[in-house]
Design a protein around this motif. Structure first.
Motif, PDB file in Angstrom:
ATOM      1  N   ASP A  71      35.477  -6.529   6.961  1.00 47.81           N
ATOM      2  CA  ASP A  71      35.301  -7.860   6.393  1.00 47.81           C
ATOM      3  C   ASP A  71      36.217  -8.880   7.045  1.00 47.81           C
ATOM      4  OD1 ASP A  71      34.090  -9.656   4.544  1.00 47.81           O
ATOM      5  OD2 ASP A  71      35.857  -9.518   3.248  1.00 47.81           O
ATOM      6  N   GLU A 152      27.671  -9.503   3.517  1.00 46.61           N
ATOM      7  CA  GLU A 152      27.588  -8.495   2.468  1.00 46.61           C
ATOM      8  C   GLU A 152      26.780  -7.285   2.934  1.00 46.61           C
ATOM      9  OE1 GLU A 152      27.070 -11.694   2.077  1.00 46.61           O
ATOM     10  OE2 GLU A 152      28.724 -12.287   0.746  1.00 46.61           O
ATOM     11  N   ARG A 197      31.039  -4.391  -3.221  1.00 43.51           N
ATOM     12  CA  ARG A 197      31.225  -5.627  -3.979  1.00 43.51           C
ATOM     13  C   ARG A 197      32.697  -5.990  -4.123  1.00 43.51           C
ATOM     14  NH1 ARG A 197      26.837  -7.542  -6.931  1.00 43.51           N
ATOM     15  NH2 ARG A 197      24.982  -6.209  -6.869  1.00 43.51           N
ATOM     16  N   PRO A 200      35.062  -8.017  -0.586  1.00 48.71           N
ATOM     17  CA  PRO A 200      35.301  -9.446  -0.332  1.00 48.71           C
ATOM     18  C   PRO A 200      36.321 -10.077  -1.270  1.00 48.71           C
ATOM     19  CG  PRO A 200      32.942  -8.958  -0.334  1.00 48.71           C
ATOM     20  CD  PRO A 200      33.641  -7.760  -0.890  1.00 48.71           C
TER      21      PRO A 200
END
Length: 231
Positions: A71, A152, A197, A200
Protein backbone atom coordinates in the motif's frame (compact mmCIF):
# COMPACT_ATOMS: atom_id res chain seq x y z
CA UNK A 1 -11.25 -7.56 -28.02
CA UNK A 2 -8.16 -5.47 -28.85
CA UNK A 3 -6.13 -4.32 -25.89
CA UNK A 4 -6.26 -0.77 -27.21
CA UNK A 5 -10.06 -0.89 -27.31
CA UNK A 6 -10.58 -2.36 -23.85
CA UNK A 7 -12.56 -0.22 -21.45
CA UNK A 8 -10.55 1.10 -18.47
CA UNK A 9 -12.35 -1.21 -16.04
CA UNK A 10 -11.78 -4.33 -18.13
CA UNK A 11 -8.16 -3.43 -18.81
CA UNK A 12 -7.61 -2.89 -15.08
CA UNK A 13 -9.11 -6.29 -14.30
CA UNK A 14 -6.96 -8.00 -16.90
CA UNK A 15 -3.83 -6.38 -15.51
CA UNK A 16 -4.80 -7.33 -11.96
CA UNK A 17 -5.35 -10.94 -13.00
CA UNK A 18 -1.96 -10.99 -14.70
CA UNK A 19 -0.14 -9.46 -11.73
CA UNK A 20 -1.70 -11.94 -9.29
CA UNK A 21 -1.56 -14.97 -11.58
CA UNK A 22 0.27 -18.14 -10.46
CA UNK A 23 1.89 -18.01 -13.91
CA UNK A 24 3.72 -14.81 -12.96
CA UNK A 25 7.40 -15.80 -13.24
CA UNK A 26 8.57 -14.61 -9.83
CA UNK A 27 9.18 -18.02 -8.24
CA UNK A 28 6.68 -17.77 -5.40
CA UNK A 29 5.87 -21.47 -5.75
CA UNK A 30 9.39 -22.38 -4.57
CA UNK A 31 8.99 -20.85 -1.09
CA UNK A 32 7.08 -22.17 1.92
CA UNK A 33 7.86 -19.32 4.38
CA UNK A 34 8.54 -21.72 7.23
CA UNK A 35 5.60 -24.04 6.55
CA UNK A 36 7.86 -26.87 5.41
CA UNK A 37 9.63 -26.81 8.78
CA UNK A 38 6.41 -26.77 10.79
CA UNK A 39 4.99 -29.65 8.74
CA UNK A 40 8.22 -31.62 9.11
CA UNK A 41 8.00 -31.25 12.90
CA UNK A 42 4.33 -32.20 13.00
CA UNK A 43 3.15 -28.79 14.23
CA UNK A 44 0.96 -28.57 11.14
CA UNK A 45 -0.36 -31.99 10.22
CA UNK A 46 -3.86 -31.65 8.80
CA UNK A 47 -6.42 -29.32 7.34
CA UNK A 48 -7.40 -27.81 10.69
CA UNK A 49 -3.88 -26.95 11.84
CA UNK A 50 -2.99 -25.49 8.44
CA UNK A 51 -6.05 -23.27 8.44
CA UNK A 52 -5.38 -22.16 12.02
CA UNK A 53 -1.77 -21.23 11.12
CA UNK A 54 -2.84 -19.13 8.16
CA UNK A 55 -5.61 -17.47 10.18
CA UNK A 56 -3.09 -16.42 12.84
CA UNK A 57 -0.69 -15.09 10.22
CA UNK A 58 -3.45 -13.04 8.61
CA UNK A 59 -4.39 -11.57 11.96
CA UNK A 60 -0.99 -10.73 13.44
CA UNK A 61 1.76 -12.12 11.20
CA UNK A 62 4.36 -10.72 8.83
CA UNK A 63 1.94 -10.72 5.89
CA UNK A 64 0.28 -7.76 7.61
CA UNK A 65 3.51 -5.75 7.31
CA UNK A 66 4.21 -6.90 3.76
CA UNK A 67 0.76 -5.85 2.60
CA UNK A 68 1.17 -2.49 4.30
CA UNK A 69 4.33 -2.05 2.22
CA UNK A 70 2.35 -2.82 -0.93
CA UNK A 71 0.00 0.00 0.00
CA UNK A 72 2.76 2.46 0.85
CA UNK A 73 4.59 1.71 -2.38
CA UNK A 74 1.34 2.23 -4.28
CA UNK A 75 0.71 5.61 -2.63
CA UNK A 76 4.30 6.78 -3.10
CA UNK A 77 4.13 5.90 -6.77
CA UNK A 78 0.82 7.69 -7.14
CA UNK A 79 2.23 10.92 -5.69
CA UNK A 80 5.63 10.57 -7.32
CA UNK A 81 7.47 10.44 -3.98
CA UNK A 82 10.42 8.33 -5.10
CA UNK A 83 12.29 9.06 -1.88
CA UNK A 84 9.42 7.42 0.05
CA UNK A 85 9.63 4.37 -2.19
CA UNK A 86 13.32 4.01 -1.41
CA UNK A 87 12.69 4.58 2.29
CA UNK A 88 10.04 1.86 2.59
CA UNK A 89 12.11 -0.54 0.53
CA UNK A 90 15.03 -0.08 2.92
CA UNK A 91 12.69 -0.28 5.90
CA UNK A 92 11.34 -3.63 4.76
CA UNK A 93 14.85 -4.95 4.16
CA UNK A 94 15.66 -4.19 7.79
CA UNK A 95 12.37 -5.64 9.04
CA UNK A 96 12.84 -9.11 7.53
CA UNK A 97 13.29 -11.60 10.36
CA UNK A 98 15.59 -14.16 8.72
CA UNK A 99 18.03 -14.46 5.85
CA UNK A 100 15.74 -16.88 3.98
CA UNK A 101 12.78 -14.50 4.11
CA UNK A 102 14.94 -11.57 3.07
CA UNK A 103 16.42 -13.43 0.10
CA UNK A 104 12.96 -14.60 -0.93
CA UNK A 105 11.67 -11.03 -0.94
CA UNK A 106 14.66 -9.80 -2.94
CA UNK A 107 14.55 -12.61 -5.51
CA UNK A 108 10.82 -12.27 -6.13
CA UNK A 109 11.05 -8.50 -6.19
CA UNK A 110 13.89 -8.56 -8.69
CA UNK A 111 12.01 -10.98 -10.93
CA UNK A 112 8.89 -8.81 -10.88
CA UNK A 113 10.93 -5.68 -11.66
CA UNK A 114 12.54 -7.44 -14.63
CA UNK A 115 9.17 -8.57 -15.95
CA UNK A 116 7.54 -5.18 -15.47
CA UNK A 117 10.33 -3.49 -17.41
CA UNK A 118 9.85 -5.96 -20.28
CA UNK A 119 6.09 -5.32 -20.39
CA UNK A 120 6.05 -1.60 -19.63
CA UNK A 121 9.51 -0.09 -20.23
CA UNK A 122 8.09 3.40 -19.69
CA UNK A 123 8.21 2.85 -15.91
CA UNK A 124 11.97 2.24 -15.97
CA UNK A 125 12.96 5.53 -14.33
CA UNK A 126 10.60 5.24 -11.36
CA UNK A 127 11.13 1.56 -10.69
CA UNK A 128 14.92 1.74 -10.98
CA UNK A 129 14.93 4.64 -8.53
CA UNK A 130 13.70 2.31 -5.79
CA UNK A 131 17.13 0.74 -5.63
CA UNK A 132 18.52 -2.77 -5.77
CA UNK A 133 17.64 -5.14 -4.20
CA UNK A 134 13.92 -4.40 -4.40
CA UNK A 135 11.53 -6.20 -2.07
CA UNK A 136 8.61 -8.04 -3.65
CA UNK A 137 5.92 -6.13 -1.75
CA UNK A 138 7.42 -2.82 -2.85
CA UNK A 139 7.67 -3.94 -6.46
CA UNK A 140 4.11 -5.30 -6.40
CA UNK A 141 2.66 -2.06 -5.04
CA UNK A 142 4.58 0.14 -7.44
CA UNK A 143 3.77 -1.97 -10.48
CA UNK A 144 0.09 -2.14 -9.50
CA UNK A 145 -0.04 1.65 -9.36
CA UNK A 146 1.91 2.07 -12.60
CA UNK A 147 -0.47 -0.35 -14.32
CA UNK A 148 -3.40 1.73 -13.00
CA UNK A 149 -4.85 -1.13 -10.96
CA UNK A 150 -7.24 0.02 -8.25
CA UNK A 151 -5.54 0.39 -4.87
CA UNK A 152 -8.00 -1.73 -2.89
CA UNK A 153 -7.98 -4.45 -5.55
CA UNK A 154 -4.18 -4.63 -5.51
CA UNK A 155 -4.14 -5.04 -1.73
CA UNK A 156 -6.77 -7.75 -1.83
CA UNK A 157 -4.99 -9.60 -4.64
CA UNK A 158 -1.67 -9.56 -2.77
CA UNK A 159 -3.18 -11.13 0.33
CA UNK A 160 -5.17 -13.67 -1.67
CA UNK A 161 -2.07 -14.71 -3.64
CA UNK A 162 -0.11 -15.20 -0.41
CA UNK A 163 -2.83 -17.39 1.10
CA UNK A 164 -3.10 -19.45 -2.10
CA UNK A 165 0.64 -20.07 -2.06
CA UNK A 166 0.57 -21.20 1.56
CA UNK A 167 -2.26 -23.58 0.76
CA UNK A 168 -0.32 -24.95 -2.20
CA UNK A 169 2.55 -25.80 0.16
CA UNK A 170 0.19 -27.56 2.55
CA UNK A 171 -1.47 -29.52 -0.25
CA UNK A 172 1.91 -30.84 -1.38
CA UNK A 173 3.53 -31.56 1.99
CA UNK A 174 0.84 -32.66 4.46
CA UNK A 175 -0.56 -33.79 1.97
CA UNK A 176 -4.07 -32.49 1.38
CA UNK A 177 -6.40 -32.88 -1.57
CA UNK A 178 -7.07 -30.01 -3.94
CA UNK A 179 -10.69 -29.86 -2.76
CA UNK A 180 -9.59 -29.47 0.87
CA UNK A 181 -7.34 -26.60 -0.17
CA UNK A 182 -10.21 -24.89 -1.95
CA UNK A 183 -12.46 -25.38 1.06
CA UNK A 184 -9.91 -23.68 3.30
CA UNK A 185 -9.51 -20.83 0.81
CA UNK A 186 -13.28 -20.39 0.74
CA UNK A 187 -13.51 -20.32 4.52
CA UNK A 188 -10.65 -17.83 4.77
CA UNK A 189 -12.33 -15.27 2.53
CA UNK A 190 -13.60 -13.20 5.51
CA UNK A 191 -10.08 -13.21 7.01
CA UNK A 192 -8.53 -12.13 3.73
CA UNK A 193 -11.08 -9.36 3.31
CA UNK A 194 -10.64 -8.19 6.92
CA UNK A 195 -6.89 -7.76 6.49
CA UNK A 196 -7.28 -6.04 3.12
CA UNK A 197 -9.74 -3.57 4.63
CA UNK A 198 -7.44 -2.88 7.58
CA UNK A 199 -4.30 -2.13 5.58
CA UNK A 200 -5.26 1.36 4.27
CA UNK A 201 -6.08 2.46 7.83
CA UNK A 202 -2.70 1.54 9.34
CA UNK A 203 -0.59 4.45 10.54
CA UNK A 204 3.19 4.11 10.55
CA UNK A 205 3.13 3.52 14.31
CA UNK A 206 0.92 0.47 13.69
CA UNK A 207 3.48 -1.34 11.53
CA UNK A 208 4.20 -4.27 13.80
CA UNK A 209 3.56 -8.00 13.76
CA UNK A 210 3.70 -10.96 16.10
CA UNK A 211 5.44 -13.51 13.90
CA UNK A 212 7.84 -15.30 16.22
CA UNK A 213 6.46 -18.69 15.13
CA UNK A 214 7.24 -17.91 11.51
CA UNK A 215 10.66 -16.54 12.44
CA UNK A 216 11.66 -19.65 14.39
CA UNK A 217 10.38 -21.95 11.64
CA UNK A 218 12.27 -19.98 9.00
CA UNK A 219 15.53 -20.05 10.97
CA UNK A 220 15.25 -23.78 11.59
CA UNK A 221 14.38 -24.43 7.95
CA UNK A 222 17.83 -23.26 6.92
CA UNK A 223 19.29 -26.45 8.41
CA UNK A 224 16.48 -28.87 7.47
CA UNK A 225 18.19 -31.93 6.00
CA UNK A 226 15.78 -32.72 3.19
CA UNK A 227 13.48 -30.07 1.76
CA UNK A 228 11.45 -29.21 -1.32
CA UNK A 229 11.20 -25.45 -0.74
CA UNK A 230 13.73 -22.65 -0.46
CA UNK A 231 12.27 -21.12 2.71
Amino acid sequence: MDRENATPDRQQLLRLLQLSSPLLPVGGYSYSEGLEQTIDRGIISDRGTLQAWIECELQTGAIRIETAMVDRAYLAGMTGEIARLRYWNQWLCAARETEELRLQSWQMGGSLVKLALELTPEIADSISAIGNPCNYAIAFGHVAQAWQIEREAAILAYVHTWVANQLSVGIKLIPLGQTAGQQILWQLQPNIDALARTIPTLADRDLYACSWGLSLASMQHETLYSRLFRS
